[in-house]
Design an enzyme around this catalytic site. Sequence first.
Site, mmCIF file in Angstrom:
data_model
loop_
_atom_site.group_PDB
_atom_site.id
_atom_site.type_symbol
_atom_site.label_atom_id
_atom_site.label_comp_id
_atom_site.label_asym_id
_atom_site.label_seq_id
_atom_site.Cartn_x
_atom_site.Cartn_y
_atom_site.Cartn_z
ATOM 1 N N CYS A 129 0.944 -1.099 0.027
ATOM 2 C CA CYS A 129 -0.116 -0.024 -0.061
ATOM 3 C C CYS A 129 0.853 1.217 -0.130
ATOM 4 O O CYS A 129 1.809 1.426 1.058
ATOM 5 C CB CYS A 129 -0.873 -0.054 1.321
ATOM 6 S SG CYS A 129 -1.827 1.710 1.348
ATOM 7 N N GLY A 215 -6.853 0.723 -11.911
ATOM 8 C CA GLY A 215 -7.457 0.496 -13.001
ATOM 9 C C GLY A 215 -6.865 0.548 -14.417
ATOM 10 O O GLY A 215 -5.539 0.293 -14.257
ATOM 11 N N GLY A 242 -6.065 -3.362 -13.159
ATOM 12 C CA GLY A 242 -6.412 -2.790 -14.410
ATOM 13 C C GLY A 242 -7.300 -3.889 -15.353
ATOM 14 O O GLY A 242 -7.551 -3.665 -16.631
#
Length: 298
Positions: A129, A215, A242
């Site tokens: 993260c 994405g 994605g």
Amino acid sequence: MISLQPGEITVGGVALHNHLLLAAGVLGTTGASLRRMLRLGAGGVVTKSIGPEPNPGHHGPCLVRTEGGLLNAMGLPNPSKEFVGEIEPLKDEPVVVSVYGKDPEDFKEVAGWFAGTGTARGFELNVSCPHAAGYGAAIGTDPEMVLECTRAVASHGLPVWVKLTPNVTDITTIGLAAEKGGASAIVAVNTVRGMRISTEMRRPVLGYRSGGLSGKAIFPIAVKCVWDLYEACSIPIVGCGGISTADDVVEMMMAGAQAVEVGSAVIDEVRVFEQIARGLYAADGVAAEEIVGVAHRV
């Protein structure tokens, strides 16, 4: 387009209904939402990342749309140990619990809450993260720390997947460290560091200022990371980043992934797993083994 044979599979020691998993951080905060994704065609689900202490996350805005993707800085919000009871009803389902911490002891402790309950078929270590100071990518850029965190969680005897950050010079160094630590699989990749600035307000659009891009915009990055890891490592790879179509899945598998995780695409279409499966599977499809890594052999 190439079609795959449908049916149950096992990847990195985890039995799944199909090759498509819900990625961590998307509709993974309640047992009900996880079950819903399974009923809508996910072959397995990864929970929101759970840490050693309850965390409210960052103040907003936490999520904004960008061209071709989403930019988020949630800050790892989670209820910590209370989540054990939240997923208790999913004992018989393919649930992978995402865990995080600041050191190997934290990772081992959090995983231990779930290890003896039967609620987790495996763990996914969030060492990637990009918007949680002291956690995530702060650990995942250090090969020795990744090795030790992996080893600590693997001591519980359940499969351990390690989710890697693309925000490193050489992702294979981190992948090899996870493998050496006893990882059952590698997940590649988490979000790419990014930010946007509002020209009208003259300040970053996210409350945390910077965040992680996900994405369609990061799909080529994820494919390259999977490619490099396939060349360097011997354990299975789960592609992430994605993916929104059946052709994306096939491409990621040709790069070396044995399964994939889908995240941002769920926000636009909650039935994305059903849609992908319709284009991906056919009774006369080929065995997945025939295409995994095939692009490396030409």
